[in-house]
Design a protein around this motif. Structure first.
Motif, short mmCIF file in Angstrom:
data_model
loop_
_atom_site.label_atom_id
_atom_site.label_comp_id
_atom_site.label_asym_id
_atom_site.label_seq_id
_atom_site.Cartn_x
_atom_site.Cartn_y
_atom_site.Cartn_z
N LEU A 103 1.00 -0.84 0.29
CA LEU A 103 -0.06 -0.39 0.05
C LEU A 103 0.66 0.79 -0.08
CD1 LEU A 103 -2.58 -1.10 2.97
CD2 LEU A 103 -3.43 -0.60 0.46
N GLY A 104 0.55 1.92 -1.23
CA GLY A 104 1.07 3.70 -0.62
C GLY A 104 0.55 4.99 0.55
N LEU A 105 1.73 5.09 0.60
CA LEU A 105 0.89 6.59 2.05
C LEU A 105 0.10 7.87 1.45
CD1 LEU A 105 4.22 6.57 3.85
CD2 LEU A 105 1.96 4.78 4.31
N LYS A 106 -1.07 8.07 1.53
CA LYS A 106 -1.66 8.60 1.24
C LYS A 106 -2.57 9.82 2.37
CE LYS A 106 -6.39 8.24 0.01
NZ LYS A 106 -6.74 8.59 0.68
N ARG A 107 -2.95 11.13 2.15
CA ARG A 107 -3.39 11.60 3.25
C ARG A 107 -5.06 11.29 3.26
NH1 ARG A 107 -0.38 13.65 7.24
NH2 ARG A 107 1.29 15.49 6.32
N PRO A 108 -5.47 11.73 4.54
CA PRO A 108 -7.54 11.10 4.14
C PRO A 108 -7.72 12.03 3.37
CG PRO A 108 -6.20 10.48 6.32
CD PRO A 108 -5.33 11.93 5.71
N LYS A 109 -9.30 11.38 3.00
CA LYS A 109 -9.62 11.77 1.76
C LYS A 109 -9.07 13.02 0.08
CE LYS A 109 -12.93 13.57 4.71
NZ LYS A 109 -13.88 14.76 5.61
#
Length: 418
Positions: A142-148
């Motif tokens: 999984l990559g890292l992302k910010r919520p929404k």
């Protein structure tokens, strides 16, 4: 595994072209035991069977950016969205089909750039089995992302510094690389990247430092000037996509040893098939401009010594697995890269970047492709594999692969229009 002998007129070892053949390759137990002028074969090891003869040999291709669980040839937006709710078994079957089709195109290694269902890890395990008939899979989990923010289909949310550190530690336990989803996607109507970067410099640099301390490389989904500035300053290991690059940023990447996977294929599809998304003539002009600038910056990066990796973003809209990389090679060449530079980006460069053996050399595992003709003489020969070898095992029926209908006819025009 029986020993065999292969004789070729010329070969590419992952870094350079060896023209003045013929050359003989001795293969035993899935590895190259010797490479020597063909005239010396009988003196070293008389072949037990008739040698395989062909015009050209090169390492198996590498697609450095794919999403195995997605079917890029599915163009209906509703069906693509519905597929993300499909049963896991269906997704696994699609991914296995995509991986097998990839290998049949001469691609023996892929890096899966993220899916939230863990299918990339499963395919990695399956590919490691003997006689699996799949390419080796390097999985980012999984990559890292910010919520929404963009990337829900391939990422996990991290809201603060503590979550970034915890997530990197968790991912590092079973992921080959750490992916940072730094920016959104391109707004083709506006001709720019949508939204601000998901991570500021402090948080991006924290992710990179944490990953590096755990021995993991970081690759960043990133386009647009603001995001590129963050990625470069944070010292990620590679930038994926990288649209809206510039001369100064190219030089900074070269200085910091940051690699670049430019992924022309998904944007080129938007230009060659505008009716799929319903793009207006003005938007089509924007896409042509974006592609043209991308080509110019690609050539600058090559001249500056930036390590170029070849990735198709297969699984994205309009980009098939296997054939998408062969299209990508065409776009890189038409953008201005030499045949040597294209083949290096698609073979040795990625393996070297990942710390893996990069060359066809004595002692190396025999992941290789035999071609009907040399791509140095006819570039389209890359679409005509005779035999694909994975760990010395022959793939029985490699595909004769062609580009998407209409792509070749228009492929050169975007450079002139941009």
């Amino acid at each position: 595994m029986p020993a065999e002998t292969i004789i070729v007129d010329s070969y590419f070892d992952g870094e350079r072209h060896h023209e003045h053949g013929p050359y003989g390759f001795l293969i035993a137990d899935g590895r190259i035991t010797a490479i020597l002028p063909a005239a010396q074969l009988a003196l070293v090891a008389p072949p037990a069977a008739a040698p395989q003869r062909a015009a050209f040999l090169m390492p198996g291709l590498v697609d450095a950016h794919v999403h195995l669980f997605l079917d890029g040839t599915q163009l209906d937006a509703t069906r693509r969205a519905d597929y993300l709710k499909a049963p896991l078994d269906e997704m696994l079957a699609v991914a296995a089909h995509n991986a097998a089709a990839t290998l049949a195109c001469g691609i023996t290694t892929v890096r899966d750039a993220g899916d939230r269902f863990g299918i990339n890890h499963r395919l990695r395990a399956a590919a490691a089995e003997r006689d699996a008939g799949l390419p080796a899979v390097r999985s980012a989990g999984l990559g890292l992302k910010r919520p929404k923010r963009y990337g829900a289909f391939m990422g996990r949310d991290v809201a603060d510094s503590g979550e970034i550190v915890a997530a990197v530690h968790e991912l590092a336990a079973d992921c080959d690389d750490i992916k940072l989803i730094l920016t959104g996607i391109i707004d083709f109507d506006a001709g720019r990247v949508a939204g601000e970067p998901q991570f500021d410099l402090e948080s991006a640099a924290l992710a990179v430092r944490t990953a590096h301390a755990l021995g993991k490389r970081v690759f960043a989904h990133c386009s647009g000037t603001a995001g590129l500035d963050v990625a470069i300053a944070a010292k990620v290991d590679s930038i994926e996509h990288g649209f809206f690059m510039s001369c100064d940023r190219v030089r900074a990447m070269a200085d910091r040893g940051i690699a670049w996977t430019p992924t022309f294929a998904p944007v080129h599809f938007q230009w060659v098939r505008p009716e799929v998304a319903g793009w207006s003539p003005q938007t089509v002009d924007n896409i042509a401009r974006i592609l043209g600038e991308h080509a110019e910056n690609l050539v600058r990066a090559d001249a500056a010594g930036v390590t170029l990796l070849c990735g198709s973003d297969a699984g994205s809209h309009g980009v098939g697995h296997g054939t998408g990389l062969l299209d990508e090679l065409q776009w890189l060449h038409e953008a201005g890269l030499s045949v040597t530079a294209v083949l290096r980006a698609a073979t040795g460069a990625a393996r070297r970047h990942w710390g893996e053996p990069a060359l066809l050399a004595a002692g190396a595992a025999f992941d290789a492709v035999l071609l009907e003709a040399s791509p140095f003489e006819r570039f389209g020969a890359l679409r005509e594999p005779i035999v694909v070898f994975r760990d010395g095992r022959r793939l029985a029926s490699p595909l004769g692969v062609t580009t998407r209908p209409g792509a070749t006819e228009r492929s050169r025009t975007w450079l002139a229009e941009a």
